[in-house]
Design a protein around this motif. Structure first.
Motif, PDB file in Angstrom:
ATOM      1  N   ARG A   1       0.853  -1.189   0.000  1.00  0.00           N
ATOM      2  CA  ARG A   1       0.000   0.000   0.000  1.00  0.00           C
ATOM      3  C   ARG A   1       0.887   1.237   0.000  1.00  0.00           C
ATOM      4  NH1 ARG A   1      -5.066  -1.062   2.450  1.00  0.00           N
ATOM      5  NH2 ARG A   1      -5.524   1.144   2.115  1.00  0.00           N
ATOM      6  N   SER A   2       0.423   2.308  -0.610  1.00  0.00           N
ATOM      7  CA  SER A   2       1.276   3.487  -0.755  1.00  0.00           C
ATOM      8  C   SER A   2       0.501   4.762  -0.459  1.00  0.00           C
ATOM      9  CB  SER A   2       1.865   3.540  -2.168  1.00  0.00           C
ATOM     10  OG  SER A   2       0.840   3.512  -3.147  1.00  0.00           O
ATOM     11  N   THR A   3       1.254   5.851  -0.321  1.00  0.00           N
ATOM     12  CA  THR A   3       0.697   7.171  -0.052  1.00  0.00           C
ATOM     13  C   THR A   3       1.274   8.154  -1.058  1.00  0.00           C
ATOM     14  OG1 THR A   3       0.345   6.807   2.313  1.00  0.00           O
ATOM     15  CG2 THR A   3       0.650   9.075   1.611  1.00  0.00           C
ATOM     16  N   ALA A   4       0.417   9.053  -1.562  1.00  0.00           N
ATOM     17  CA  ALA A   4       0.873  10.115  -2.454  1.00  0.00           C
ATOM     18  C   ALA A   4       1.281  11.314  -1.610  1.00  0.00           C
ATOM     19  CB  ALA A   4      -0.240  10.504  -3.423  1.00  0.00           C
ATOM     20  N   LEU A   5       2.530  11.726  -1.752  1.00  0.00           N
ATOM     21  CA  LEU A   5       3.049  12.887  -1.041  1.00  0.00           C
ATOM     22  C   LEU A   5       3.174  14.050  -2.023  1.00  0.00           C
ATOM     23  CD1 LEU A   5       5.951  11.268   1.034  1.00  0.00           C
ATOM     24  CD2 LEU A   5       3.613  11.762   1.789  1.00  0.00           C
TER      25      LEU A   5
END
Length: 426
Positions: free
Chosen positions: A60-64
């Motif tokens: 799972r990832s996060t957009a920064l």
């Protein structure tokens, strides 16, 4: 009034996830004399070191946003994060089956990227690695906060660790235990919730054509979807992080389908800009809501992160807004400390809330309006949307505003009395 010597700690952070850990690191950097206790429900992993990290297809990832990169640079953490951050150099916004589109390019703004995609595990490991050098931060895990009450000079925090219950006295408790915050509910904070009536399906996908570091925001008659470049910064790749908005019935059909059938359904909704979808990974899903808390502070208590707000994920604003809020809170607490003021005083916490309110309101409106406007399906609105997207693409002022919003640069930048960047990258 109690003195610091009569307190067990200065600040208790209830929740050691991404928001809570970032707050603990920022406080430790900004106020080295501060004693911080993080109470986290999950045990700390024995292999929670950056050297143990292995990228996973299903991560799972996060957009920064670019603005979030600036914050992590200020915390001395970006050098570590950048090792496994995929840059977003282009953003393509379009209305499926219509002519309107808007394109943003980092080079037009003299930046290397508009934002980045980082695996949550890598972000968490990098935070934990930095926190291990902060002697003033104490972890209690696995443990959870059972209750909070006001006492002279601050708050009494009841903490359960296994069969052991203890009381921690602090000047302030920060609630960072997520969007389903049980502590927020227990304390009776008023929560406003709007349900979008849809679900978000999250998965990583592969395509026949390279993403060329492009993030796609695609609005369709069945709901919005986003594809974010994923998988590394050294060369353009073929993997993307998918956020797919679906009605309940459609989600059930997707979950019951084979991987090949899922790729075919995704192809029908997204189109062929990235060629054929060749693989879809493990799927996660959750209901979509807009959740806000208008008054996030009380004497000795403050909410941050998803405990204070949850937004629609397609616009990618939630964690970036949380980061800006965290830094605004740290700035206010730093000022209160310098002035000899109690960190949990209502005056100090209300000053934080007012300083952050405009950014919070603007981001919520920006995120929600995208979903509402593109959710209207009558002909006149479709024409208006096309005109709006073309206008954004052609008008420099409008395009600059949209780019700044996407890059997380629309809010007020906190200014600190002392530099925060210390030794995490050294």
């Amino acid at each position: 009034m109690e003195t610091d010597r009569q307190l067990d700690t200065d600040i208790v952070v209830a929740g050691g996830g991404l928001a809570g850990a970032t707050l603990a690191l920022a406080l430790a950097r900004a106020i080295p004399s501060l004693r911080i206790t993080v109470v986290e429900a999950f045990p700390l992993s024995a292999d929670a070191g950056t050297e143990s990290y292995q990228p996973s297809y299903d991560a799972r990832s996060t957009a920064l946003a670019w603005g979030s990169r600036l914050i992590f640079e200020e915390l001395g953490l970006w050098g570590a994060l950048a090792r496994h951050a995929t840059p977003i150099r282009h953003i393509h916004v379009s209305d499926r089956g219509r002519f309107g589109a808007t394109r943003l390019n980092a080079a037009e703004h003299n930046q290397d990227a508009l934002g980045y995609v980082v695996d949550n595990r890598w972000l968490g490991l990098s935070l934990m690695s930095a926190l291990q050098t902060c002697d003033q931060v104490t972890w209690r895990a696995p443990a959870h906060v059972q209750g909070v009450s006001n006492v002279a000079g601050g708050v009494s925090v009841q903490v359960a660790e296994g069969d052991t219950a203890r009381e921690l006295r602090a000047q302030c408790v920060v609630i960072a235990d997520g969007g389903r915050s049980g502590l927020r509910e227990q304390l009776g904070f008023r929560v406003d919730t709007s349900r979008y009536g849809q679900q978000a399906l999250i998965a990583n996908v592969s395509t026949a054509c390279s993403h060329e570091f492009t993030a796609y925001e695609r609005f369709t008659d069945a709901g919005p979807m986003a594809l974010l470049p994923h998988g590394g910064s050294d060369r353009p790749g073929y993997d993307s992080a998918l956020v797919w908005t679906l009605a309940d019935e459609a989600l059930e059909q997707i979950l019951a389908a084979s991987d090949d059938e899922r790729c075919q359904r995704l192809q029908q909704r997204f189109g062929w800009r990235l060629g054929r979808f060749t693989r879809i990974g493990q799927c996660h899903h959750y209901p979509l809501t807009l959740t806000t808390v208008d008054e996030v502070v009380r004497p000795g208590i403050v909410l941050i992160g998803n405990a204070a707000h949850t937004l629609h994920p397609v616009a990618g604003q939630g964690f970036n807004l949380a980061l800006r809020g965290i830094m605004a809170l740290v700035e206010q607490l730093q000022q209160a400390r310098a002035q000899g003021e109690n960190l949990g005083s209502l005056q100090a916490l209300r000053a934080y809330q007012e300083n952050h309110r405009q950014d919070w309101q603007n981001t919520v409106r920006f995120s929600d309006s995208l979903i509402q406007v593109f959710g209207l399906d009558f002909p006149a609105m479709k024409v208006a949307r096309d005109a709006g997207l073309v206008g954004l693409d052609l008008l420099p002022g409008a395009k600059r505003w949209f780019a700044r919003s996407a890059m997380g640069l629309g809010g007020r930048r906190p200014r600190f009395d002392t530099p925060l960047k210390e030794s995490a990258d050294d």
